[in-house]
Design a protein around this motif. Sequence first.
Motif, PDB file in Angstrom:
ATOM      1  N   ALA A  63      -2.582 -11.362   4.864  1.00 55.89           N
ATOM      2  CA  ALA A  63      -2.086 -10.374   3.902  1.00 55.89           C
ATOM      3  C   ALA A  63      -3.085 -10.294   2.752  1.00 55.89           C
ATOM      4  O   ALA A  63      -4.151 -10.932   2.786  1.00 55.89           O
ATOM      5  CB  ALA A  63      -0.698 -10.776   3.412  1.00 55.89           C
ATOM      6  N   GLY A  64      -2.712  -9.524   1.722  1.00 48.53           N
ATOM      7  CA  GLY A  64      -3.621  -9.304   0.600  1.00 48.53           C
ATOM      8  C   GLY A  64      -4.075 -10.592  -0.074  1.00 48.53           C
ATOM      9  O   GLY A  64      -5.121 -10.623  -0.730  1.00 48.53           O
ATOM     10  N   ILE A  85      -1.418  -7.448   6.953  1.00 47.15           N
ATOM     11  CA  ILE A  85      -0.042  -6.940   6.813  1.00 47.15           C
ATOM     12  C   ILE A  85      -0.002  -6.185   5.487  1.00 47.15           C
ATOM     13  O   ILE A  85       0.614  -6.615   4.508  1.00 47.15           O
ATOM     14  CB  ILE A  85       0.988  -8.095   6.860  1.00 47.15           C
ATOM     15  N   SER A  86      -0.680  -5.061   5.445  1.00 45.62           N
ATOM     16  CA  SER A  86      -0.889  -4.339   4.197  1.00 45.62           C
ATOM     17  C   SER A  86      -1.681  -3.079   4.538  1.00 45.62           C
ATOM     18  O   SER A  86      -2.529  -3.122   5.441  1.00 45.62           O
ATOM     19  CB  SER A  86      -1.708  -5.247   3.267  1.00 45.62           C
ATOM     20  N   VAL A  87      -1.410  -1.993   3.835  1.00 48.55           N
ATOM     21  CA  VAL A  87      -2.230  -0.798   4.080  1.00 48.55           C
ATOM     22  C   VAL A  87      -3.556  -0.916   3.327  1.00 48.55           C
ATOM     23  O   VAL A  87      -4.613  -0.582   3.856  1.00 48.55           O
ATOM     24  CB  VAL A  87      -1.478   0.516   3.731  1.00 48.55           C
ATOM     25  N   GLY A  88      -3.493  -1.430   2.086  1.00 50.52           N
ATOM     26  CA  GLY A  88      -4.718  -1.629   1.316  1.00 50.52           C
ATOM     27  C   GLY A  88      -5.469  -2.815   1.907  1.00 50.52           C
ATOM     28  O   GLY A  88      -4.865  -3.794   2.331  1.00 50.52           O
ATOM     29  N   LEU A 111       4.728   2.334   5.590  1.00 52.58           N
ATOM     30  CA  LEU A 111       5.222   2.012   4.242  1.00 52.58           C
ATOM     31  C   LEU A 111       5.134   3.200   3.275  1.00 52.58           C
ATOM     32  O   LEU A 111       5.482   3.067   2.099  1.00 52.58           O
ATOM     33  CB  LEU A 111       4.475   0.797   3.668  1.00 52.58           C
ATOM     34  N   ARG A 250      -3.508  -1.112  -7.230  1.00 53.32           N
ATOM     35  CA  ARG A 250      -4.026  -2.470  -7.151  1.00 53.32           C
ATOM     36  C   ARG A 250      -4.347  -2.952  -8.548  1.00 53.32           C
ATOM     37  O   ARG A 250      -4.746  -2.159  -9.414  1.00 53.32           O
ATOM     38  CB  ARG A 250      -5.332  -2.521  -6.347  1.00 53.32           C
ATOM     39  N   HIS A 297       4.668  -6.744  -7.499  1.00 56.46           N
ATOM     40  CA  HIS A 297       3.999  -6.152  -6.319  1.00 56.46           C
ATOM     41  C   HIS A 297       4.996  -5.956  -5.162  1.00 56.46           C
ATOM     42  O   HIS A 297       4.840  -6.534  -4.080  1.00 56.46           O
ATOM     43  CB  HIS A 297       2.819  -7.030  -5.875  1.00 56.46           C
ATOM     44  N   SER A 300       6.299  -1.929  -1.462  1.00 55.84           N
ATOM     45  CA  SER A 300       6.635  -1.754  -0.040  1.00 55.84           C
ATOM     46  C   SER A 300       7.774  -2.676   0.394  1.00 55.84           C
ATOM     47  O   SER A 300       8.091  -2.759   1.582  1.00 55.84           O
ATOM     48  CB  SER A 300       5.404  -2.053   0.825  1.00 55.84           C
ATOM     49  N   ARG A 306       9.082  -3.961   5.382  1.00 55.37           N
ATOM     50  CA  ARG A 306       8.295  -5.188   5.585  1.00 55.37           C
ATOM     51  C   ARG A 306       8.335  -5.609   7.068  1.00 55.37           C
ATOM     52  O   ARG A 306       7.345  -6.078   7.612  1.00 55.37           O
ATOM     53  CB  ARG A 306       8.793  -6.307   4.670  1.00 55.37           C
ATOM     54  N   MET A 309       5.923  -3.337   8.827  1.00 56.86           N
ATOM     55  CA  MET A 309       4.532  -3.724   8.558  1.00 56.86           C
ATOM     56  C   MET A 309       4.121  -4.912   9.433  1.00 56.86           C
ATOM     57  O   MET A 309       3.038  -4.926  10.026  1.00 56.86           O
ATOM     58  CB  MET A 309       4.367  -4.081   7.068  1.00 56.86           C
TER      59      MET A 309
HETATM   60  C1  8YV Z   1       1.625  -5.371   0.504  1.00 55.55           C
HETATM   61  C2  8YV Z   1       0.433  -3.363  -0.476  1.00 55.55           C
HETATM   62  O1  8YV Z   1       2.892  -5.866   0.474  1.00 55.55           O
HETATM   63  O2  8YV Z   1       0.232  -2.440   1.673  1.00 55.55           O
HETATM   64  C3  8YV Z   1      -0.296  -2.623   0.583  1.00 55.55           C
HETATM   65  O3  8YV Z   1      -1.448  -2.202   0.328  1.00 55.55           O
HETATM   66  O4  8YV Z   1       0.032  -3.399  -1.571  1.00 55.55           O
HETATM   67  C4  8YV Z   1       1.720  -4.039  -0.167  1.00 55.55           C
HETATM   68  O5  8YV Z   1       2.467  -3.192   0.640  1.00 55.55           O
HETATM   69  C5  8YV Z   1       0.737  -6.399  -0.090  1.00 55.55           C
HETATM   70  O6  8YV Z   1      -0.567  -5.958  -0.227  1.00 55.55           O
HETATM   71  C6  8YV Z   1       0.772  -7.673   0.754  1.00 55.55           C
HETATM   72  O7  8YV Z   1      -0.284  -7.781   1.626  1.00 55.55           O
END
Ligand code: 8YV
Length: 337
Positions: A63-64, A85-88, A111, A250, A297, A300, A306, A309
Amino acid sequence: MNTQASPQSTTQKPKIFVARAIFPEALAKLEEFFEVRSNQEDRIFSSEELQKELSGVAGALVAGSERIDAKALEDAKDLKIVANISVGYNNFDVQAITAAGVMATNTPDVLTDTTADFGFGLLMATARRITESEHWVRAGKWDKWSIVNNPLGMDLHHSTIGIIGMGRIGQGIAKRALGFGMKVIYHNRSHLSDADEKACGATYVSKEELLRTADHVVLVLPYTSESHHTIGTKEIAMMKPTATLINIARGGIVDDAALAQALRENKIFAAGLDVFEGEPSVHPELLKLSNVVLAPHIASATEKTRRAMVDLAVENLRAALDGKKPPSLINTELFKA
Ligand code: 8YV
């Protein structure tokens, strides 16, 4: 009880690493196909620990919080996919990942609406001072009904919303704003197609015009070295003193120290922040202010989204380890069918 080894248990399953706690059902599904090393206690790994965890595995769900760069991949000789597990994916050094021959994936689309809902909700909470009002009530300050002596906010309806970053989530927020009779202006690296602009009722403007004319500025752009401190002292000075600023993009897109100072001096009306520079730490000056709404944060964070995702990240990982193209492959140049 059948003590005979099943055919599956005699064939070697590929090893994978799950860097953060995930839903038990998703973990169980992964365990059917893979030998899983997981982190259900949900602790954050140091970069040295992460490097060690990635060695000897064929896939990783991250994840982020996990920075995947050349150092993290140094011993990851068997790694084929790193599924965010994140779009960014600013936690990915895509160039280094690609150079290591590792597929990188993210979780777009699933998301979008949840995050747009939250962005709009955070805007409402900020402009109408909802969380501040709750603290006010809890602190016993509501001792009489009053026309003027209570938290007076700013209207959303028929005001101008300025969206910086007009991807899927930005467009989702624009569509919600239309329902409030808001005028929508946006700034983005590129113009939307005529059809998308029409669907969002949105007009492209320069960043400066957006900052000068919007009543509510919403940030939904990806974090890159170019978008670092998109909003700092100079940009805040262009905004209306009655304006609100919302960051669901972000940490690092806003200069949090400059924002705290501007809020303290009432240079703008209020801010709503879901993301922070250096999160989970929050700039101490922001914590002292009442004209900022703070969230951890969670844009989503609905149960359904979740799960979606995690499921998409699992699908990406399984596809890659099955020799198929993952549905949301970032470094598409790596996939050779
Ligand atoms: C995530 C987010 O939960 O998807 C993204 O870019 O910022 C959030 O949805 C978070 O980055 C955890 O990885």
